[in-house]
Design an enzyme around this catalytic site. Structure first.
Site, mmCIF file in Angstrom:
data_model
loop_
_atom_site.group_PDB
_atom_site.id
_atom_site.type_symbol
_atom_site.label_atom_id
_atom_site.label_comp_id
_atom_site.label_asym_id
_atom_site.label_seq_id
_atom_site.Cartn_x
_atom_site.Cartn_y
_atom_site.Cartn_z
ATOM 1 N N ASP A 26 37.521 37.461 37.243
ATOM 2 C CA ASP A 26 37.149 38.865 37.399
ATOM 3 C C ASP A 26 38.295 39.778 36.960
ATOM 4 O OD1 ASP A 26 35.983 41.267 38.306
ATOM 5 O OD2 ASP A 26 35.111 40.274 40.058
ATOM 6 N N THR A 67 31.295 44.311 37.136
ATOM 7 C CA THR A 67 31.187 42.928 37.609
ATOM 8 C C THR A 67 29.755 42.402 37.584
ATOM 9 O OG1 THR A 67 33.145 43.137 38.988
ATOM 10 C CG2 THR A 67 31.588 41.398 39.583
ATOM 11 N N ASN A 88 26.841 47.750 39.257
ATOM 12 C CA ASN A 88 26.950 47.145 40.582
ATOM 13 C C ASN A 88 26.047 47.877 41.571
ATOM 14 O OD1 ASN A 88 28.915 45.336 39.658
ATOM 15 N ND2 ASN A 88 30.581 46.736 40.154
ATOM 16 N N ASP A 150 29.649 38.365 46.633
ATOM 17 C CA ASP A 150 28.257 37.908 46.583
ATOM 18 C C ASP A 150 27.702 37.964 45.161
ATOM 19 O OD1 ASP A 150 27.500 40.775 46.360
ATOM 20 O OD2 ASP A 150 27.859 40.824 48.517
ATOM 21 N N ARG A 151 27.951 39.057 44.449
ATOM 22 C CA ARG A 151 27.372 39.190 43.109
ATOM 23 C C ARG A 151 27.986 38.209 42.115
ATOM 24 N NH1 ARG A 151 30.411 43.801 44.285
ATOM 25 N NH2 ARG A 151 32.036 44.433 42.815
ATOM 26 N N ASP A 313 40.471 40.790 40.498
ATOM 27 C CA ASP A 313 39.870 42.116 40.383
ATOM 28 C C ASP A 313 40.358 43.039 41.494
ATOM 29 O OD1 ASP A 313 37.730 43.873 39.082
ATOM 30 O OD2 ASP A 313 37.037 43.855 41.163
ATOM 31 N N HIS A 317 42.616 46.315 40.678
ATOM 32 C CA HIS A 317 42.229 47.670 41.039
ATOM 33 C C HIS A 317 43.346 48.383 41.786
ATOM 34 C CE1 HIS A 317 38.106 48.250 39.758
ATOM 35 N NE2 HIS A 317 37.782 47.043 40.175
ATOM 36 N N HIS A 361 34.795 41.390 32.640
ATOM 37 C CA HIS A 361 35.244 42.653 32.033
ATOM 38 C C HIS A 361 36.757 42.625 31.982
ATOM 39 C CE1 HIS A 361 36.398 43.823 36.099
ATOM 40 N NE2 HIS A 361 35.162 43.562 36.500
ATOM 41 N N HIS A 498 37.650 49.832 35.570
ATOM 42 C CA HIS A 498 37.085 49.327 34.310
ATOM 43 C C HIS A 498 35.686 49.892 34.181
ATOM 44 C CE1 HIS A 498 34.868 46.631 36.974
ATOM 45 N NE2 HIS A 498 36.028 46.465 37.600
#
EC number: 3.1.4.38
Length: 557
Positions: A26, A67, A88, A150-151, A313, A317, A361, A498
């Site tokens: 990620d 994501t 998202n 989860d995603r 990720d 961030h 990404h 992003h």
């Protein structure tokens, strides 16, 4: 060399790897492969590059680069315009409120708290490569997804998966939903009972190497990084025992029942997401799944394991791609990858697993970093942009709640209000497109009407068209200038994000390694949506239902 006869070929079973392992890192930009090269070990990224095949010019062919869309596009082989995963989050016109990419209130948590497990792939409108593998083997193959997010677990695993597991920071456990199964398998319960998150958080996060060795990164203390709550400065060492002492987790669900309240841990176990040990925990769980489910170890059956590493990720961030924290996280991820590859050799067999690695990404440089070095860029305030559109439409057409939502750099207009006032939707969309062009950092705008009536074969028009799905996308879509990012905390802009159409967000690594993969590299431009049809060709199965990508011939030779 004699060519095998038809009889010889027909007598052999279809050649397939024992296991397919899809790895998504990620927020990993392509350049990280080489940026940290001198510090990497020999068993992780360098092994994949040294023994596998690298596509050096792999890009996403849509915006926004988030994501959810990234994971969906990798495994469906198509863009949001087909698979429907446009962000998202997005605004649902039919309900009048926003929704989350894997939200599903028709299912219940299994092993989790509150709504953390009320998730499924119901929003994804096409099949995945895992779905097609299950179909091709009459559902004998096992497909399992693993990720802290989860995603990052659900979308890769797909609709027909045996299971998808993700992390619940409120109880420090990997959980699932009733979409997949009614209760956790015994091996998952045993893993959760080991209390690994608490153990990982029991020691400070200090640098793997001496701090002076992180010559690829900025100074440890810079003003544009986000500071952990409870810490004075964003610097090493990060005292994880102290920082996790408060049990309220940053991303945890609110506990609703007395039983859940009793089960609340005395430690903020959600904090592990923002440390490199979230990736180590993910690796631990993936290896447990590999062993317990006997993935790739059943005669004549190909299985699939999808693994997404999310801590890169969270850390990216907060601290930005030029931080010591980001570099340290990738050096530690390199060790986790080495663990994974070594175990695949031992468990599945050398050369018996087909592995691919890519990213969902990339990432923009932090705005503060750009300003420090006199480089172009800035933060576009989301709330000010929305407010300016609302105020302008009020001046033009009178009072009213004209803007229902502004998400993913897309304006959702109040269509019932427009109809009530007798205003033509396409004309108001055009007005808003012009208004947004006056906002700082906005490079281009397009209306839904134009995206539905025209076609672009290149440039940002093509990227927006591929990211547009009419029933879910907004009325007006904006593209920011290079170096500019969405600033939700405007005017203070710390950390990074992003989602843009520029190379730092679209250019990602793509490595294939293992079964029938010869060493090599290619600079031929390829797309992320090409991964799924390439894997399908390796497996000799149908590509996912909405596939728009093509098999990558160079790695298939």
């Amino acid at each position: 060399m004699a060519i095998p006869s038809f009889a010889q070929k027909a007598s052999k079973p279809v050649a397939r790897p024992k296991l397919v392992v899809g790895i998504v890192v990620d927020q990993m930009r392509y350049d990280y492969l080489y940026r940290y090269w001198s510090k990497l070990g020999s068993g992780g990224f360098k092994r994949l590059l040294g023994q596998g095949f690298s596509f050096e010019s792999c890009n996403y062919n849509y915006v926004p680069t988030y994501t959810g869309p990234g994971h969906a596009s990798i495994y469906t082989g198509t863009t949001p315009s087909v698979n429907g995963i446009i962000g998202n989050n997005w605004f649902e016109r039919e309900t009048g409120k926003g929704t989350y990419v894997t939200d599903d209130k028709t299912v219940q948590s299994v092993g989790g708290t509150g709504g953390a497990g009320q998730m499924s792939p119901r929003h994804m409108l096409s099949t995945t490569i895992g779905d097609e593998l299950r179909l091709a083997t009459n559902f004998q193959s096992k497909v399992i997804g693993v990720c802290i997010k989860d995603r990052g677990s659900i979308l890769p695993a797909g609709h027909a998966a045996n299971a998808a597991y993700w992390y619940d920071g409120a109880n420090g456990s990997f959980i699932t939903s009733t979409f997949y199964q009614a209760q956790l398998p015994e091996w998952v319960s045993r893993f959760n009972a080991e209390g690994r998150p608490a153990r990982y958080l029991s020691k400070p996060w200090d640098t793997l190497l001496p701090l002076a060795a992180y010559t690829e990164s900025t100074a440890d203390d810079v003003p544009w990084e986000i500071t952990f709550k409870g810490q004075d400065k964003p610097v090493f060492p990060h005292d994880l025992p102290a920082l996790s002492a408060t049990p309220t987790a940053a991303g945890a669900q609110i506990l609703k029942t007395a039983d859940e309240e009793k089960a609340r841990p005395t430690q903020n176990l959600d904090l592990i997401r923002w440390t490199p040990f979230g990736n180590s925990l993910t690796t631990d769980f993936a290896l447990a799944a590999l062993q317990a489910e006997q993935l790739g170890q059943r005669p004549g059956i190909t299985d699939m394991l999808t693994i997404s590493f999310s801590s890169t990720d969270y850390i990216g961030h907060w601290f930005g791609p030029n931080s010591v924290e980001a570099e340290d996280t990738y050096l530690r991820l390199d060790q986790d990858l080495a663990r994974l590859l070594t175990q695949l050799d031992k468990t599945v067999g050398k050369g018996q697993a087909l592995v691919f690695l890519t990213a969902d990404h990339g990432a923009a440089n932090a705005v503060g970093f750009l300003k420090e070095h006199r480089l172009p860029g800035g933060g576009a305030g989301i709330a000010p942009m929305r407010d300016s559109v609302q105020q302008a439409l009020t001046r033009l057409h009178g009072p009213g709640n004209w803007v229902l939502d502004f998400d993913n750099l897309q304006v959702y207009l109040n269509r019932p209000l427009l109809a009530k006032k007798g205003l033509e939707l396409a004309k108001v969309q055009a007005e808003v497109a012009t208004l947004l062009l006056a906002q700082p950092g906005v490079a281009q705008t397009r209306t839904a009407a134009s995206l539905q009536s025209a076609h672009w074969s290149e440039g940002t028009g093509m990227l927006q068209e591929n990211g547009f799905y009419g029933p879910r996308s907004g009325d007006v879509l904006a593209v920011l200038l290079p170096g500019w990012l969405e600033a939700y905390s405007y005017p203070v802009v710390k950390g990074t994000t992003h989602g843009a159409s520029w190379a730092y967000d679209t250019h990602v690594p793509l490595l294939f390694w293992g079964w029938h993969v010869k060493h090599g590299e290619s600079v031929t431009p390829v797309k992320v949506v090409d991964i799924a049809p390439t894997v399908a060709r390796f497996l000799h199965i149908q590509e996912p239902s909405g596939t728009s990508g093509v098999p990558l011939v160079e790695v298939l030779k």
